[in-house]
Write an enzyme that holds these catalytic residues in place. Structure first.
Site, PDB file in Angstrom:
ATOM      1  N   SER A 136       0.879  -1.179   0.000  1.00  0.00           N
ATOM      2  CA  SER A 136       0.000   0.000   0.000  1.00  0.00           C
ATOM      3  C   SER A 136       0.911   1.221   0.000  1.00  0.00           C
ATOM      4  CB  SER A 136      -0.863  -0.001   1.264  1.00  0.00           C
ATOM      5  OG  SER A 136      -1.399   1.293   1.489  1.00  0.00           O
ATOM      6  N   TYR A 154      -2.659  -0.992  10.372  1.00  0.00           N
ATOM      7  CA  TYR A 154      -2.572  -1.206   8.915  1.00  0.00           C
ATOM      8  C   TYR A 154      -1.229  -0.684   8.373  1.00  0.00           C
ATOM      9  CZ  TYR A 154      -4.074  -1.140   3.988  1.00  0.00           C
ATOM     10  OH  TYR A 154      -4.175  -1.346   2.625  1.00  0.00           O
TER      11      TYR A 154
HETATM   12  P1  NAD Z   1     -11.309  -6.201  -0.470  1.00  0.00           P
HETATM   13  O1  NAD Z   1     -11.896  -6.085   0.886  1.00  0.00           O
HETATM   14  O2  NAD Z   1     -12.194  -6.061  -1.657  1.00  0.00           O
HETATM   15  O3  NAD Z   1     -10.508  -7.549  -0.621  1.00  0.00           O
HETATM   16  C1  NAD Z   1      -9.765  -8.137   0.429  1.00  0.00           C
HETATM   17  C2  NAD Z   1      -9.770  -9.628   0.221  1.00  0.00           C
HETATM   18  O4  NAD Z   1      -8.981 -10.248   1.259  1.00  0.00           O
HETATM   19  C3  NAD Z   1     -11.173 -10.222   0.312  1.00  0.00           C
HETATM   20  O5  NAD Z   1     -11.310 -11.234  -0.674  1.00  0.00           O
HETATM   21  C4  NAD Z   1     -11.186 -10.841   1.700  1.00  0.00           C
HETATM   22  O6  NAD Z   1     -12.105 -11.897   1.841  1.00  0.00           O
HETATM   23  C5  NAD Z   1      -9.741 -11.330   1.770  1.00  0.00           C
HETATM   24  N1  NAD Z   1      -9.330 -11.704   3.126  1.00  0.00           N
HETATM   25  C6  NAD Z   1      -9.471 -11.003   4.269  1.00  0.00           C
HETATM   26  N2  NAD Z   1      -9.024 -11.718   5.312  1.00  0.00           N
HETATM   27  C7  NAD Z   1      -8.567 -12.899   4.809  1.00  0.00           C
HETATM   28  C8  NAD Z   1      -7.989 -14.052   5.385  1.00  0.00           C
HETATM   29  N3  NAD Z   1      -7.778 -14.149   6.701  1.00  0.00           N
HETATM   30  N4  NAD Z   1      -7.648 -15.089   4.560  1.00  0.00           N
HETATM   31  C9  NAD Z   1      -7.871 -15.014   3.229  1.00  0.00           C
HETATM   32  N5  NAD Z   1      -8.432 -13.942   2.635  1.00  0.00           N
HETATM   33  C10 NAD Z   1      -8.769 -12.893   3.428  1.00  0.00           C
HETATM   34  O7  NAD Z   1     -10.172  -5.076  -0.517  1.00  0.00           O
HETATM   35  P2  NAD Z   1      -9.076  -4.738  -1.636  1.00  0.00           P
HETATM   36  O8  NAD Z   1      -9.022  -3.268  -1.724  1.00  0.00           O
HETATM   37  O9  NAD Z   1      -9.282  -5.527  -2.865  1.00  0.00           O
HETATM   38  O10 NAD Z   1      -7.743  -5.216  -0.884  1.00  0.00           O
HETATM   39  C11 NAD Z   1      -6.821  -6.127  -1.425  1.00  0.00           C
HETATM   40  C12 NAD Z   1      -5.422  -5.756  -0.968  1.00  0.00           C
HETATM   41  O11 NAD Z   1      -5.063  -4.479  -1.507  1.00  0.00           O
HETATM   42  C13 NAD Z   1      -5.257  -5.647   0.552  1.00  0.00           C
HETATM   43  O12 NAD Z   1      -4.022  -6.218   0.935  1.00  0.00           O
HETATM   44  C14 NAD Z   1      -5.248  -4.148   0.772  1.00  0.00           C
HETATM   45  O13 NAD Z   1      -4.537  -3.789   1.933  1.00  0.00           O
HETATM   46  C15 NAD Z   1      -4.539  -3.687  -0.486  1.00  0.00           C
HETATM   47  N6  NAD Z   1      -4.746  -2.272  -0.794  1.00  0.00           N
HETATM   48  C16 NAD Z   1      -5.979  -1.804  -1.188  1.00  0.00           C
HETATM   49  C17 NAD Z   1      -6.111  -0.465  -1.486  1.00  0.00           C
HETATM   50  C18 NAD Z   1      -7.406   0.147  -1.942  1.00  0.00           C
HETATM   51  O14 NAD Z   1      -7.477   1.375  -2.094  1.00  0.00           O
HETATM   52  N7  NAD Z   1      -8.441  -0.633  -2.208  1.00  0.00           N
HETATM   53  C19 NAD Z   1      -5.021   0.406  -1.366  1.00  0.00           C
HETATM   54  C20 NAD Z   1      -3.814  -0.096  -0.942  1.00  0.00           C
HETATM   55  C21 NAD Z   1      -3.678  -1.448  -0.676  1.00  0.00           C
END
Ligand code: NAD
Length: 282
Positions: free
Chosen positions: A167, A180
């Site tokens: 991130s 986080y």
């Molecule tokens: P999201 O909530 O749509 O997806 C997160 C996924 O992780 C979901 O499928 C959830 O079920 C899964 N998950 C959570 N706990 C879990 C566990 N214990 N075991 C297996 N799976 C698990 O959110 P996203 O935005 O798609 O996030 C994906 C990644 O991207 C994360 O690591 C997040 O920190 C990172 N990220 C997202 C953003 C953003 O703006 N959306 C920005 C920076 C980083």
């Protein structure tokens, strides 16, 4: 019949539309948001995909169906990435069904936000366990298989590729979200230390650092016009990202096109890490 050398050269040349052909990929948290987009893009690029999920199996099956439409194999496997036994069982199932693993996208993650003085140990531990320990557990299983198998030149010039979903908060401090930010800061040095240790074995380890991407994790930040306008103040490119912005980057990092890239974080953030306030202030 002995075929001429040019025949083999043409037959073995990488298909530019399927740069991941014959490769096997595991994407954690692949039934939502960025993980789903990465699973679909890697599948469209020719890889067979394990769609990891922890809840909502119907969403995982939906993603499996979409990948199959692109001609790749796909399999949904449930595992909580923070549980060693479940991660090991997931890899065992993948090796049984697909034979090996070439690409790991360590994507699963969540937030448990609180002001610092109100943050519970449970909120802290949950985020560290899933966002950081989960990446360690999955990477360790993948590396064990990469080391066992080694490089297969017809498949890839690397013995394996790991992409850690970090991130912008691996470098931008984030009040109200210290668990986080600490987890993503940890991912940065986990990734770099693995990359340093494993480069001699031709295992490449990199991170993608998304900025603000429209997914369920940050719905409150973009759902209303007012919230989106506030968010856009932090993004020089003037748009909130979409999961496909990240998925395209993941395909490139997983392919031999990035063969000399290891130990780096690619910021895919529309300029969020460029201190946008300094464009007019300072
Ligand atoms: P999201 O909530 O749509 O997806 C997160 C996924 O992780 C979901 O499928 C959830 O079920 C899964 N998950 C959570 N706990 C879990 C566990 N214990 N075991 C297996 N799976 C698990 O959110 P996203 O935005 O798609 O996030 C994906 C990644 O991207 C994360 O690591 C997040 O920190 C990172 N990220 C997202 C953003 C953003 O703006 N959306 C920005 C920076 C980083």
């Amino acid at each position: 019949m002995i075929l001429p050398a040019w025949f083999h050269a043409v037959n073995n040349a990488p298909d530019p539309l399927k740069p991941l052909k014959n490769q096997k990929a595991l994407v954690t948290g692949a039934n939502s948001g960025i993980g789903e987009a990465c699973a679909l893009a890697l599948g469209a690029a020719g890889a067979d995909i394990v769609v990891n999920y922890v809840s909502r199996p119907e969403e995982a099956e939906r993603v499996v169906g979409l990948i199959k439409q692109s001609g790749s194999r796909a399999l949904a496997v449930r595992a909580d990435v923070s549980r060693e036994d479940e991660v090991q069982a997931m890899f065992a199932q993948m090796l049984k069904e697909f034979g090996t693993i070439d690409i790991l996208v360590n994507n699963a993650g969540l937030q448990r936000d609180a002001r610092f003085h109100e943050m519970t140990l449970e909120q802290w531990n949950t985020v560290i366990a899933i966002n950081l320990t989960g990446q360690f557990l999955c990477a360790r299983e993948a590396v064990r298989e990469f080391l066992r198998r080694g490089v297969v030149p017809e498949v890839s010039s690397a013995a394996g590729k790991i992409i850690c979903m970090s991130s912008v908060h691996e470098v931008i401090p984030w009040g109200g979200h210290v668990n986080y930010a600490a987890s993503k800061g940890g991912v940065m040095l986990l990734m770099k230390s693995m990359a340093q240790e494993l480069a001699p074995k031709k295992i490449r380890v990199n991170s993608i650092a998304p900025g603000a991407i429209k997914t369920p994790i940050n719905r409150a930040a973009w759902e209303t016009p007012e919230a989106e306008a506030e968010l856009l103040k932090l993004i020089p490119e003037g748009r909130v990202g979409v999961p496909e912005d990240i998925a395209r980057t993941a395909v490139w990092l997983a392919s031999d096109a990035s063969d000399y890239v290891t130990g780096t974080t690619l910021f895919v953030d529309g300029g969020m890490t460029l201190y946008p306030g300094f464009a007019t202030g300072g």
